[in-house]
Design a protein around this motif. Structure first.
Motif, PDB file in Angstrom:
ATOM      1  N   ASP A 177      10.353 -32.532  84.670  1.00  0.00           N
ATOM      2  CA  ASP A 177       8.929 -32.809  84.511  1.00  0.00           C
ATOM      3  C   ASP A 177       8.635 -33.728  83.330  1.00  0.00           C
ATOM      4  O   ASP A 177       7.663 -34.487  83.350  1.00  0.00           O
ATOM      5  N   VAL A 178       9.451 -33.656  82.302  1.00  0.00           N
ATOM      6  CA  VAL A 178       9.228 -34.471  81.106  1.00  0.00           C
ATOM      7  C   VAL A 178      10.569 -35.001  80.603  1.00  0.00           C
ATOM      8  O   VAL A 178      11.551 -34.252  80.550  1.00  0.00           O
ATOM      9  N   MET A 179      10.592 -36.279  80.245  1.00  0.00           N
ATOM     10  CA  MET A 179      11.783 -36.880  79.661  1.00  0.00           C
ATOM     11  C   MET A 179      11.380 -37.520  78.337  1.00  0.00           C
ATOM     12  O   MET A 179      10.402 -38.282  78.272  1.00  0.00           O
ATOM     13  N   ARG A 180      12.119 -37.202  77.280  1.00  0.00           N
ATOM     14  CA  ARG A 180      11.810 -37.752  75.966  1.00  0.00           C
ATOM     15  C   ARG A 180      13.080 -38.285  75.314  1.00  0.00           C
ATOM     16  O   ARG A 180      14.129 -37.640  75.340  1.00  0.00           O
ATOM     17  N   LEU A 181      12.951 -39.458  74.689  1.00  0.00           N
ATOM     18  CA  LEU A 181      14.020 -40.048  73.890  1.00  0.00           C
ATOM     19  C   LEU A 181      13.615 -39.950  72.428  1.00  0.00           C
ATOM     20  O   LEU A 181      12.540 -40.423  72.042  1.00  0.00           O
ATOM     21  N   VAL A 182      14.451 -39.324  71.626  1.00  0.00           N
ATOM     22  CA  VAL A 182      14.178 -39.165  70.197  1.00  0.00           C
ATOM     23  C   VAL A 182      15.185 -39.981  69.406  1.00  0.00           C
ATOM     24  O   VAL A 182      16.401 -39.830  69.596  1.00  0.00           O
ATOM     25  N   LEU A 220       5.473 -48.462  73.098  1.00  0.00           N
ATOM     26  CA  LEU A 220       6.530 -48.120  74.051  1.00  0.00           C
ATOM     27  C   LEU A 220       6.215 -46.848  74.824  1.00  0.00           C
ATOM     28  O   LEU A 220       6.953 -46.475  75.727  1.00  0.00           O
ATOM     29  N   GLY A 221       5.132 -46.170  74.473  1.00  0.00           N
ATOM     30  CA  GLY A 221       4.708 -45.005  75.245  1.00  0.00           C
ATOM     31  C   GLY A 221       5.210 -43.696  74.672  1.00  0.00           C
ATOM     32  O   GLY A 221       5.988 -43.648  73.708  1.00  0.00           O
ATOM     33  N   ALA A 222       4.764 -42.606  75.306  1.00  0.00           N
ATOM     34  CA  ALA A 222       5.079 -41.266  74.812  1.00  0.00           C
ATOM     35  C   ALA A 222       6.537 -40.886  75.003  1.00  0.00           C
ATOM     36  O   ALA A 222       7.012 -39.923  74.402  1.00  0.00           O
ATOM     37  N   VAL A 223       7.265 -41.615  75.837  1.00  0.00           N
ATOM     38  CA  VAL A 223       8.650 -41.258  76.103  1.00  0.00           C
ATOM     39  C   VAL A 223       9.521 -41.399  74.862  1.00  0.00           C
ATOM     40  O   VAL A 223      10.535 -40.711  74.719  1.00  0.00           O
ATOM     41  N   LEU A 224       9.151 -42.272  73.926  1.00  0.00           N
ATOM     42  CA  LEU A 224       9.951 -42.508  72.719  1.00  0.00           C
ATOM     43  C   LEU A 224       9.310 -41.833  71.519  1.00  0.00           C
ATOM     44  O   LEU A 224       8.154 -42.096  71.187  1.00  0.00           O
ATOM     45  N   ASN A 225      10.071 -40.946  70.878  1.00  0.00           N
ATOM     46  CA  ASN A 225       9.641 -40.284  69.647  1.00  0.00           C
ATOM     47  C   ASN A 225      10.581 -40.671  68.514  1.00  0.00           C
ATOM     48  O   ASN A 225      11.776 -40.884  68.747  1.00  0.00           O
TER      49      ASN A 225
END
Length: 238
Positions: free
Chosen positions: A114-119, A134-139
């Motif tokens: 449901d959610v994919m995140r790159l930190v 770059l959007g919420a996907v990149l933290n």
């Protein structure tokens, strides 16, 4: 002795012509064995019947194991196909922005998360406008954030892939979606010499999608492909 058949003619003829019909039917054989034991009386132990019961029980266990092995093989094959499709999608990107967009879109859909995140860890300011574009996907996190998140600040080894069930966890990664996440996979990323590490996090609303009892071979492979792609993008100066 009464030689008059006690069974309907067609049924009797069918059994005589093909006795395997009876032998292959466990319910009928069980009934015949039971009738034979009653005929022998209660003071006689039928060792052959006992042996047959044990063999039937063992056969049932073997059949259950066989079905479980087949089901596991199909599940593993389906998982392998998912990972392969996700990897091919990552390799399609020609720009880093597209790479990240695909990560939170088609790649997440393919992996059914449901959610994919790159930190990415950084000593700089995570509020850089370029990063926000770059959007919420990149933290962006402080140095040491990935290990802290994976271990939950406990003094334990950091594994390449960590699978666990969660609840009310990871606001700093998932943002407003944190309340919905019930299980997650954390993939530690080695981004190359001279660079701080990173982490790829997959979150699911299904509490059983990621559990510590599951194997990690496929996700380890996916993480290895992903971190090599990230090294290429970082070397290109994104």
């Amino acid at each position: 002795m009464n030689t008059t058949p006690l069974m309907d003619g067609p049924v009797r003829d069918r059994i005589i012509a093909d006795p395997d019909l009876l032998l292959d039917d466990q319910d009928i054989m069980r009934a015949l064995v039971g009738a034979n034991e009653k005929a022998m009386g209660g003071n006689i132990v039928d060792l052959r019947g006992i042996a047959m019961e044990r063999l039937e029980s063992r056969l049932d266990r073997l059949e259950d194991t066989h079905r479980s092995v087949i089901a596991a093989a199909y599940e593993n094959l389906a998982g392998t196909n998912q990972i392969h499709r996700a990897v091919l999608r990552l390799m399609d990107a020609t720009r880093f922005e597209t790479f990240l967009r695909d990560l939170s879109g088609d790649v997440a859909d393919t992996l059914r998360v449901d959610v994919m995140r790159l930190v990415l860890e950084s000593e700089g300011d995570g509020d850089d406008p370029t990063i926000r574009q770059l959007g919420a996907v990149l933290n962006v996190g402080r140095p040491g954030f990935c290990d802290s998140y994976i271990t939950r600040d406990r003094d334990i080894p950091v594994r390449v892939v960590t699978l666990r069930q969660v609840q009310g966890h990871g606001t700093e990664v998932y943002g407003e979606r944190a309340a919905d996440i019930r299980s997650e996979a954390c993939l530690k990323l080695d981004l190359g010499a001279g660079r701080l590490p990173g982490m790829l996090v997959m979150g699911s609303e299904d509490p059983h999608l990621f559990t510590p009892q599951q194997g990690t071979d496929l996700l380890t492979f996916f993480g290895g492909v992903f971190e090599r792609s990230m090294r290429r993008w970082l070397s290109a100066g994104v």
